[in-house]
Design an enzyme around this catalytic site. Structure first.
Site, PDB file in Angstrom:
ATOM      1  N   ARG A   1      -6.065 -41.562  29.002  1.00 37.41           N
ATOM      2  CA  ARG A   1      -4.608 -41.509  28.995  1.00 37.41           C
ATOM      3  C   ARG A   1      -4.020 -42.777  29.593  1.00 37.41           C
ATOM      4  O   ARG A   1      -2.816 -42.824  29.860  1.00 37.41           O
ATOM      5  CB  ARG A   1      -4.141 -40.314  29.832  1.00 37.41           C
ATOM      6  CG  ARG A   1      -3.799 -39.071  29.017  1.00 37.41           C
ATOM      7  CD  ARG A   1      -3.655 -37.943  29.996  1.00 37.41           C
ATOM      8  NE  ARG A   1      -2.728 -36.925  29.634  1.00 37.41           N
ATOM      9  CZ  ARG A   1      -3.086 -35.683  29.316  1.00 37.41           C
ATOM     10  NH1 ARG A   1      -4.338 -35.355  29.232  1.00 37.41           N
ATOM     11  NH2 ARG A   1      -2.170 -34.773  29.090  1.00 37.41           N
TER      12      ARG A   1
ATOM     13  N   ARG B   1       2.105 -21.893  32.458  1.00 32.71           N
ATOM     14  CA  ARG B   1       1.576 -23.056  33.169  1.00 32.71           C
ATOM     15  C   ARG B   1       2.689 -23.725  33.963  1.00 32.71           C
ATOM     16  O   ARG B   1       3.814 -23.829  33.479  1.00 32.71           O
ATOM     17  CB  ARG B   1       1.004 -24.057  32.152  1.00 32.71           C
ATOM     18  CG  ARG B   1      -0.485 -23.974  31.999  1.00 32.71           C
ATOM     19  CD  ARG B   1      -0.982 -24.812  30.869  1.00 32.71           C
ATOM     20  NE  ARG B   1      -0.634 -26.237  30.988  1.00 32.71           N
ATOM     21  CZ  ARG B   1      -1.093 -27.176  30.174  1.00 32.71           C
ATOM     22  NH1 ARG B   1      -1.905 -26.854  29.193  1.00 32.71           N
ATOM     23  NH2 ARG B   1      -0.745 -28.430  30.319  1.00 32.71           N
TER      24      ARG B   1
ATOM     25  N   ARG C   1       6.260 -35.428  30.927  1.00 36.01           N
ATOM     26  CA  ARG C   1       4.959 -35.547  30.262  1.00 36.01           C
ATOM     27  C   ARG C   1       5.095 -36.325  28.949  1.00 36.01           C
ATOM     28  O   ARG C   1       4.197 -37.067  28.562  1.00 36.01           O
ATOM     29  CB  ARG C   1       4.376 -34.150  29.982  1.00 36.01           C
ATOM     30  CG  ARG C   1       3.863 -33.468  31.232  1.00 36.01           C
ATOM     31  CD  ARG C   1       3.703 -31.985  31.032  1.00 36.01           C
ATOM     32  NE  ARG C   1       2.533 -31.614  30.251  1.00 36.01           N
ATOM     33  CZ  ARG C   1       2.365 -30.414  29.690  1.00 36.01           C
ATOM     34  NH1 ARG C   1       3.288 -29.493  29.806  1.00 36.01           N
ATOM     35  NH2 ARG C   1       1.276 -30.140  29.021  1.00 36.01           N
TER      36      ARG C   1
ATOM     37  N   LYS D   1      -3.357 -29.292  19.943  1.00 36.29           N
ATOM     38  CA  LYS D   1      -4.721 -29.795  20.141  1.00 36.29           C
ATOM     39  C   LYS D   1      -5.681 -28.639  20.429  1.00 36.29           C
ATOM     40  O   LYS D   1      -6.786 -28.608  19.917  1.00 36.29           O
ATOM     41  CB  LYS D   1      -4.782 -30.780  21.312  1.00 36.29           C
ATOM     42  CG  LYS D   1      -4.107 -32.108  21.049  1.00 36.29           C
ATOM     43  CD  LYS D   1      -4.476 -33.121  22.102  1.00 36.29           C
ATOM     44  CE  LYS D   1      -4.033 -32.757  23.501  1.00 36.29           C
ATOM     45  NZ  LYS D   1      -2.619 -32.787  23.789  1.00 36.29           N
TER      46      LYS D   1
ATOM     47  N   ARG E   1       5.294 -20.811  25.859  1.00 38.03           N
ATOM     48  CA  ARG E   1       3.837 -20.687  25.831  1.00 38.03           C
ATOM     49  C   ARG E   1       3.380 -19.897  27.064  1.00 38.03           C
ATOM     50  O   ARG E   1       3.812 -20.180  28.171  1.00 38.03           O
ATOM     51  CB  ARG E   1       3.268 -22.113  25.881  1.00 38.03           C
ATOM     52  CG  ARG E   1       1.891 -22.243  25.375  1.00 38.03           C
ATOM     53  CD  ARG E   1       1.586 -23.644  24.960  1.00 38.03           C
ATOM     54  NE  ARG E   1       1.422 -24.602  26.061  1.00 38.03           N
ATOM     55  CZ  ARG E   1       0.804 -25.759  25.919  1.00 38.03           C
ATOM     56  NH1 ARG E   1       0.287 -26.102  24.759  1.00 38.03           N
ATOM     57  NH2 ARG E   1       0.700 -26.595  26.927  1.00 38.03           N
TER      58      ARG E   1
HETATM   59  P1  AMP Z   1      -3.225 -31.320  29.476  1.00 35.65           P
HETATM   60  O1  AMP Z   1      -3.766 -29.932  29.530  1.00 35.65           O
HETATM   61  O2  AMP Z   1      -4.118 -32.269  28.733  1.00 35.65           O
HETATM   62  O3  AMP Z   1      -1.785 -31.364  29.017  1.00 35.65           O
HETATM   63  O4  AMP Z   1      -3.222 -31.864  30.985  1.00 35.65           O
HETATM   64  C1  AMP Z   1      -2.487 -31.201  32.004  1.00 35.65           C
HETATM   65  C2  AMP Z   1      -2.253 -32.147  33.165  1.00 35.65           C
HETATM   66  O5  AMP Z   1      -3.511 -32.562  33.718  1.00 35.65           O
HETATM   67  C3  AMP Z   1      -1.552 -33.448  32.807  1.00 35.65           C
HETATM   68  O6  AMP Z   1      -0.146 -33.311  32.758  1.00 35.65           O
HETATM   69  C4  AMP Z   1      -1.997 -34.350  33.946  1.00 35.65           C
HETATM   70  O7  AMP Z   1      -1.300 -34.045  35.134  1.00 35.65           O
HETATM   71  C5  AMP Z   1      -3.447 -33.913  34.137  1.00 35.65           C
HETATM   72  N1  AMP Z   1      -4.372 -34.717  33.299  1.00 35.65           N
HETATM   73  C6  AMP Z   1      -5.124 -34.286  32.240  1.00 35.65           C
HETATM   74  N2  AMP Z   1      -5.849 -35.282  31.720  1.00 35.65           N
HETATM   75  C7  AMP Z   1      -5.562 -36.380  32.447  1.00 35.65           C
HETATM   76  C8  AMP Z   1      -5.970 -37.741  32.395  1.00 35.65           C
HETATM   77  N3  AMP Z   1      -6.825 -38.186  31.460  1.00 35.65           N
HETATM   78  N4  AMP Z   1      -5.467 -38.610  33.312  1.00 35.65           N
HETATM   79  C9  AMP Z   1      -4.614 -38.199  34.258  1.00 35.65           C
HETATM   80  N5  AMP Z   1      -4.157 -36.940  34.369  1.00 35.65           N
HETATM   81  C10 AMP Z   1      -4.626 -36.019  33.465  1.00 35.65           C
END
Ligand code: AMP
Length: 241
Positions: free
Chosen positions: A91, A155, A166, A15, A126
């Site tokens: 989400r 990360r 996840r 993404k 990564r």
């Molecule tokens: P991402 O970078 O999108 O993979 O997000 C990293 C982490 O941020 C996720 O694993 C969640 O813990 C949190 N997170 C990001 N977006 C959301 C969302 N819309 N709702 C809840 N938690 C989120």
């Protein structure tokens, strides 16, 4: 008219790379809830400190916290002026419902599909440069500069254990929100080179933009010909009278 796009895909689907290309071509504002939360965490805000605990385990941050954060971001004027590219939100069904309530409706929903097996290899390897934000990969995009290499970070949730959690969460959340965007969904096979994926993603956005501009005000020659054909007898009668 600025275009509004929603993008979704499992962790490691690419993404970030596709979002960079979309922003470059269409000038939309990229809103990634993951990035916003990581920034809150780095700034040690109350939201960031509460979110950190969930994020490091690969769990979702509670809906009310994320919804309030997204709402505040959408109130900034750049979003309306340039259009938006929302990444990582909604989400859950409550998040999708909150979007509708706020009138945040995408023109296009791009869903990047990648099988789970391919994601483990992509995620575990990564590394991010904290200075530039550039993401490297031990196998697919190795960093060759020793100075940058020394400062690369992994990360906290890019581990095999967190990824498994996840992915379970991803499959649940995508099932919960998919139906909301059926009419505007374009599913793209993300298990290809970034260039091949981008060609399809950017093509779908261009097509959507062209479609929406032609449906409201793009009068084409055949429209004029049709009107002339239809109204010619009416005008002829008026002249005769
Ligand atoms: P991402 O970078 O999108 O993979 O997000 C990293 C982490 O941020 C996720 O694993 C969640 O813990 C949190 N997170 C990001 N977006 C959301 C969302 N819309 N709702 C809840 N938690 C989120």
């Amino acid at each position: 008219m600025p275009i509004n796009i929603l993008i979704a895909g499992p962790p490691g689907a690419g993404k970030g790379t596709q979002c960079e290309r979309i922003v470059k071509e269409f000038g939309v504002v990229h809103i990634s809830t993951g990035d916003l939360l990581r920034q809150e965490k780095a700034d040690k805000t109350p939201l960031g400190l509460s979110a950190a605990e969930y994020m490091s385990k690969g769990a979702l941050v509670p809906d009310e916290l994320v919804i309030a954060m997204v709402k505040a971001r959408f109130e900034k004027p750049d979003v309306k002026a340039k259009g938006w590219l929302l990444d990582g939100f909604p989400r859950s069904r409550p998040q999708a419902d909150a979007m509708v309530q706020q009138g945040i409706i995408p023109d296009l929903f791009i869903l990047l599909a990648v099988p789970d097996e391919a994601l483990v290899v992509r995620i575990c390897g990564r590394r991010t440069d904290p200075v530039t934000g550039i993401i490297y990969h031990d196998t697919f995009k190795p960093c060759t500069d020793p100075e940058i290499l020394a400062r690369l970070e992994t990360r906290a949730d890019d581990t095999k254990e967190a990824l498994e959690k996840r992915l379970v969460g991803y499959h649940q959340h995508i099932a919960a929100i998919r139906d909301c965007y059926k009419a505007m969904t374009v599913e793209v096979d993300g298990n290809r080179t970034p260039d091949a994926v981008a060609a399809e993603v950017l093509g779908a956005i261009r097509k959507k933009q062209k479609g929406s501009s032609s449906c409201c005000c793009n009068i084409r020659p055949f429209h004029l010909a049709f009107l002339a054909f239809f109204f010619a007898p009416v005008f002829a009668n008026l002249l005769k009278a």
